[in-house]
Every structure is written in C-alpha cells, then in structure tokens.
Design a protein around this motif. Structure first.
Motif, short mmCIF file in Angstrom:
data_model
loop_
_atom_site.label_atom_id
_atom_site.label_comp_id
_atom_site.label_asym_id
_atom_site.label_seq_id
_atom_site.Cartn_x
_atom_site.Cartn_y
_atom_site.Cartn_z
N ASP A 55 0.83 -1.21 0.00
CA ASP A 55 0.00 0.00 0.00
C ASP A 55 0.87 1.26 0.00
OD1 ASP A 55 -2.68 0.64 -0.35
OD2 ASP A 55 -2.86 1.38 1.69
N PHE A 58 1.47 1.81 -3.50
CA PHE A 58 0.25 2.33 -4.13
C PHE A 58 0.06 3.81 -3.80
CE2 PHE A 58 -4.17 3.59 -3.96
CZ PHE A 58 -4.61 3.25 -5.23
N VAL A 59 0.22 4.18 -2.53
CA VAL A 59 -0.06 5.56 -2.12
C VAL A 59 0.90 6.53 -2.80
CG1 VAL A 59 -0.09 7.15 -0.13
CG2 VAL A 59 -1.21 4.94 0.04
N PHE A 62 -0.53 7.10 -5.99
CA PHE A 62 -1.83 7.76 -5.88
C PHE A 62 -1.67 9.30 -5.82
CE2 PHE A 62 -5.77 8.50 -3.10
CZ PHE A 62 -6.67 8.28 -4.13
N GLU A 97 -0.18 10.56 5.20
CA GLU A 97 -0.33 9.11 5.03
C GLU A 97 1.03 8.48 4.72
OE1 GLU A 97 -4.15 8.35 3.20
OE2 GLU A 97 -3.27 6.66 2.14
N TYR A 124 -2.69 -1.98 -10.64
CA TYR A 124 -3.49 -0.87 -10.10
C TYR A 124 -2.78 0.47 -10.38
CZ TYR A 124 -7.23 0.76 -6.89
OH TYR A 124 -8.35 1.35 -6.35
N ILE A 148 -12.00 5.02 -4.91
CA ILE A 148 -10.76 4.53 -4.28
C ILE A 148 -10.75 4.88 -2.79
CG2 ILE A 148 -8.23 4.85 -4.21
CD1 ILE A 148 -8.38 5.26 -7.32
N GLU A 149 -11.10 6.12 -2.48
CA GLU A 149 -11.10 6.55 -1.08
C GLU A 149 -12.25 5.91 -0.30
OE1 GLU A 149 -8.39 7.56 -0.37
OE2 GLU A 149 -7.99 9.68 -0.66
N TYR A 152 -11.67 2.31 1.12
CA TYR A 152 -10.88 2.27 2.36
C TYR A 152 -11.70 2.81 3.53
CZ TYR A 152 -6.34 0.34 1.23
OH TYR A 152 -5.33 -0.55 0.94
N TRP A 177 -8.32 5.69 8.14
CA TRP A 177 -9.33 5.80 7.08
C TRP A 177 -10.76 5.70 7.61
CZ3 TRP A 177 -4.83 2.83 6.38
CH2 TRP A 177 -3.93 3.36 5.46
N GLU A 229 -9.44 -3.12 -6.22
CA GLU A 229 -9.39 -3.15 -4.75
C GLU A 229 -9.50 -4.59 -4.24
OE1 GLU A 229 -8.75 -0.82 -2.47
OE2 GLU A 229 -8.68 0.91 -3.78
N PHE A 232 -6.32 -6.29 -4.76
CA PHE A 232 -5.32 -5.79 -3.81
C PHE A 232 -5.47 -6.47 -2.45
CE2 PHE A 232 -2.90 -2.73 -1.33
CZ PHE A 232 -1.94 -2.30 -2.22
C1 LIG Z 1 -5.26 0.16 -2.52
C2 LIG Z 1 -5.68 1.43 -1.83
N1 LIG Z 1 -6.90 1.95 -2.07
C3 LIG Z 1 -7.27 3.10 -1.42
C4 LIG Z 1 -6.46 3.72 -0.55
C5 LIG Z 1 -6.88 4.97 0.19
N2 LIG Z 1 -6.11 6.10 -0.15
C6 LIG Z 1 -5.21 3.15 -0.33
N3 LIG Z 1 -4.32 3.68 0.55
N4 LIG Z 1 -4.82 1.99 -0.96
#
Ligand SMILES: Cc1ncc(CN)c(N)n1
Length: 247
Positions: A55, A58-59, A62, A97, A124, A148-149, A152, A177, A229, A232
């Motif tokens: 994650d 991923f972040v 993001f 985060e 992703y 996406i938000e 979580y 979250w 998701e 993931f």
């Molecule tokens: C896979 C994933 N999805 C959503 C989020 C929320 N920002 C996250 N941290 N990671």
C-alpha cells in the motif's frame, strides 16, 4: 433530478445507483475477508505487513493521480465550486499518510526500500497512470478518486464499529481511514462526482452537462476500481496466486 422523480420524493444520485446496481462487488471490496479478519482480531500479521508494504507503493502512485485530478479541476475553471480546496485537502492528508506508512513500517520491521510491487499493485498503479492522461474526463477521474477513497473508508470504519474485536495495535491503522473526518472528506468527493454526473433531465436545468459517454465511462471506471481493490486485498491475504511466499 432525473425526469421520473416526484417533487419532495428523494431520488438516487448516480453513485447510489451504481452502488446498488453493483452491490455484490461493492460488498466484495468493502467487506473483504482481509478486512473481516482485522475486525474479528484473527488477521495474519504477515498479511498485514504485506499489505503495508504494497500500500505504501500504491499511495506513492496515488499522489500524482490526485495531482492530475487537481489539474483537471483547475482547468474546468469553476473557482466557486470549491472542488480544488477539497482535492488539495486530500493531497495534504496523503502527505501525512506517507509519513504514517514509514513510521508504521519501522514499527513492524518492514524495510520499505526492499519491497517490490506485486502484480496487483503494478496493475493498479498502471490503471492510475491511464487515468492521469489529460484526455480523461474530470467526471471519470473524480468517480475513480471517490471510489478509491470510499472503499478504504467503508472497510476500515467497519473495523471500528461496535462489536468489532480489532486489536489495539491495528486500531490506529483503522482510524486513519475509518475516522469521521475521512468519512466527511469521502462525502465531499462523492458530491463532486455526483454533481459532475448529473444528467440532463426533462424539465430541469442540470448543474453540469456531461455526455452519456462520460457517464458510462465513469461507471466502468468505478467497477474497475472495485475489481482492483478486491485484487489488492486478495494479494494482501496471499489468496491471489501471485504473492510471494509468507516470510
Ligand atoms: C489500494 C488502496 N486503495 C485506497 C487507498 C486509500 N487512499 C489506499 N491507501 N490503498
């Protein structure tokens, strides 16, 4: 309002319609076994650590995606909508985060510099890159951002509800979250997405005119987010068939 709604009778906004229509996959993403195992206190800590490392990757990806949504909001040129302020606040919390991931990784003995992205993370992140392209409509990007938000937010809030047995050491992660402030932020994102999605209705003036094409692309994008998701979470549990063996 759609043309069929009656005065004074609440009607579903587009995101409500999607969530109802795609309920099974929505539940799959927000009530995944990984999340349920955090909630009932049985989570495998090696799965949690794998999730943490992936994650973090991923972040980091993001952040530029959210920045690209900010650019689209700016280009829309509607200063009074307040969209840019909402998106900017999201970028601010992503800064926190990233710092949290680093701190949490050191607490759990995860060396983030040694974590390689697994296939679901790569896929992703590639999807986010596609959404960053300037030709992707603001409506489509906002729908993805909200979804996406929201996944979580709904997942981790579930781990904090009454009756949950989330361990003390994981409660902070869930708070990140699952807290009310993050819930309000997700509602703001959802309102922006819904405002964008509002379609021409007979006899009413739409707030925003978007083409049918953008609306159906946004729905497909919403569904793809839910699929990514789920993949993931599966990867985090080690049930995707791609994950590295447990340490
Ligand atoms: C896979 C994933 N999805 C959503 C989020 C929320 N920002 C996250 N941290 N990671």
């Amino acid at each position: 309002m759609d043309g069929k709604s009656k005065p004074g009778v609440p009607y579903d906004v587009m995101t409500d319609t999607w969530v109802k229509k795609h309920r099974l996959i929505y539940i799959g993403a927000t009530r995944h076994p990984f999340i349920l195992s955090i909630r009932d206190g049985t989570v495998d800590l090696s799965a949690f650590k794998r999730w943490l490392g992936q994650d973090y990757i991923f972040v980091r990806a993001f952040v530029p995606f959210v920045a690209s949504v900010l650019i689209k909001a700016y280009k829309k040129g509607d200063e009074s909508s307040g969209d840019m302020e909402v998106i900017l606040s999201g970028l601010g919390s992503l800064n926190d985060e990233i710092a949290w991931f680093k701190q949490e990784a050191s607490k759990w003995g995860v060396d983030l510099s040694q974590v390689a992205p697994e296939k679901p993370t790569q896929d992703y992140c590639r999807f986010l890159e596609e959404l960053m392209r300037p030709e992707v409509d603001y409506t489509v990007a906002m729908a993805a951002f909200w979804a996406i938000e929201a996944v979580y937010q709904e997942s981790f809030a579930h781990c904090l509800e009454e009756g949950s047995k989330t361990s003390t050491e994981l409660q902070e992660a869930c708070q990140r979250w699952g807290n009310d402030g993050f819930g309000r932020y997700c509602s703001s994102l959802r309102n922006i997405a819904d405002r964008q999605l509002e379609k021409v209705a007979s006899g009413s003036v739409p707030l925003v005119k978007v083409s049918e094409d953008a609306v159906s692309k946004a729905e497909v994008t919403f569904l793809r987010v839910l699929e990514y998701e789920v993949d993931f979470w599966n990867m985090s549990c080690g049930t995707d068939g791609h994950s590295a063996p447990k340490p």
